[in-house]
Motif scaffolding. Structure first.
Motif, short mmCIF file in Angstrom:
data_model
loop_
_atom_site.label_atom_id
_atom_site.label_comp_id
_atom_site.label_asym_id
_atom_site.label_seq_id
_atom_site.Cartn_x
_atom_site.Cartn_y
_atom_site.Cartn_z
N VAL A 84 -46.67 11.65 44.05
CA VAL A 84 -45.25 11.33 43.93
C VAL A 84 -44.63 12.08 42.76
N ARG A 85 -43.41 12.52 42.96
CA ARG A 85 -42.58 13.08 41.89
C ARG A 85 -41.46 12.08 41.64
N MET A 86 -41.45 11.53 40.43
CA MET A 86 -40.58 10.41 40.08
C MET A 86 -39.61 10.85 38.99
N GLN A 87 -38.33 10.55 39.17
CA GLN A 87 -37.33 10.93 38.19
C GLN A 87 -37.44 10.09 36.93
N MET A 88 -37.28 10.71 35.78
CA MET A 88 -37.22 10.00 34.51
C MET A 88 -35.95 9.15 34.46
N GLY A 89 -35.99 8.13 33.60
CA GLY A 89 -34.79 7.33 33.39
C GLY A 89 -34.73 6.09 34.25
N GLY A 90 -35.90 5.49 34.52
CA GLY A 90 -35.93 4.28 35.32
C GLY A 90 -35.48 3.05 34.54
N ALA A 91 -35.53 1.90 35.22
CA ALA A 91 -35.03 0.65 34.63
C ALA A 91 -35.75 0.27 33.35
N SER A 92 -37.03 0.65 33.22
CA SER A 92 -37.80 0.20 32.08
C SER A 92 -37.47 0.92 30.78
N ASN A 93 -36.80 2.07 30.85
CA ASN A 93 -36.50 2.79 29.61
C ASN A 93 -35.04 3.17 29.48
N ARG A 94 -34.18 2.37 30.06
CA ARG A 94 -32.74 2.58 29.91
C ARG A 94 -32.22 1.78 28.73
N GLY A 95 -32.55 2.25 27.54
CA GLY A 95 -32.05 1.60 26.35
C GLY A 95 -33.10 0.74 25.67
N PHE A 96 -32.84 0.46 24.40
CA PHE A 96 -33.80 -0.27 23.57
C PHE A 96 -34.04 -1.68 24.08
N ALA A 97 -32.98 -2.36 24.51
CA ALA A 97 -33.12 -3.74 24.97
C ALA A 97 -34.04 -3.82 26.18
N GLN A 98 -33.91 -2.86 27.10
CA GLN A 98 -34.78 -2.85 28.28
C GLN A 98 -36.23 -2.58 27.90
#
Length: 249
Positions: free
Chosen positions: A197-211
């Motif tokens: 799989v080729r997966m785009q960076m910027g998923g839900a787990s690393n969208r900002g410090f709070a996440q």
């Protein structure tokens, strides 16, 4: 061997065509695409109706989050084997599902996983992280090891035996489920030494410090729930990502 690929999507019109093309290119022809749309408003349904695979199983309805949507898709799937492919990810080449079917021709194997490339959102040809998962060793769970979830394909019987995704998690439900499958579920996995799989960076787990903080808390909760370690496991899990960046620039 019929393989069901479940896609949970909400407002994914921009990336869906690439994902659909990667499915359409597969040489394994016993393929079911199960799509659980969360009530998209950006033209996602138009893209799916115009470009979706023949026989796609599409349902569009509000849901309570990504894991609830994935669970709904798994319940609707009719394949012998089930995997998850998100709207902004692609199968790395045309052989991926054929490799899955070949590995699972062994009745002693419950599931398979492989390697993963994280790619830049602005340039999908640019690899940012290379996740070489390696063969499964139960002792590695205490060191924060996990198979790359987007590459994981499991027999239907695994979900019947070990359950679906825990919807009380908002970010780490995949980690929790994999720990459950590999501990109490006693799932026997085979490793495919191939980028699946080729997966785009910027998923839900690393969208900002709070996440990121929320993900760490949920990861620790899963670690403790399945008795695979403690705070050291969480630290090791995060540190293990660093070598994946080396040599990519």
């Amino acid at each position: 061997m019929k393989i069901s690929v479940v896609t949970a999507v909400r407002n994914g019109a921009a990336t869906l065509p690439r994902m659909l093309d990667s499915l359409r290119a597969q040489t394994h022809d016993e393929l079911e695409h199960v799509i659980q749309d969360g009530g998209s408003t950006d033209g996602t349904l138009d893209v799916l109706r115009a470009q979706g695979l023949d026989g796609m199983a599409l349902v569009s309805a509000p849901d309570g989050g990504i894991y609830q949507a994935i669970n709904a898709g798994i319940r609707r799937a009719t394949g012998d084997v089930i995997g998850v492919l998100h709207a902004d990810d692609v199968l790395a080449d045309a052989s991926v599902l054929a490799r899955v079917a070949q590995a699972l021709a062994d009745p002693g194997i419950d599931g398979v996983y492989g390697d993963l490339h994280y790619v830049a959102r602005a340039d999908a040809s640019r690899v940012i992280r290379h996740w070489q998962a390696g063969p499964f060793d139960p002792r590695a769970l205490a060191r924060g090891w996990m198979p790359p979830h987007p590459t994981l394909y499991l027999r239907r019987a695994v979900f019947d035996r070990a359950g679906l995704y825990d919807t009380s998690y908002r970010i780490s439900g995949d980690y929790d489920a994999m720990l459950r499958f590999l501990t109490t579920g006693q799932v026997r996995l085979a490793y495919i030494a191939h980028v699946m799989v080729r997966m785009q960076m910027g998923g839900a787990s690393n969208r900002g410090f709070a996440q990121m903080i929320r993900k760490s808390r949920e990861d620790y909760r899963a670690i403790r729930a399945h008795n695979v370690g403690g705070i050291g496991t969480l630290v090791a899990k995060n540190l293990s990502k660093l070598p994946q960046f080396w040599g990519q620039f």
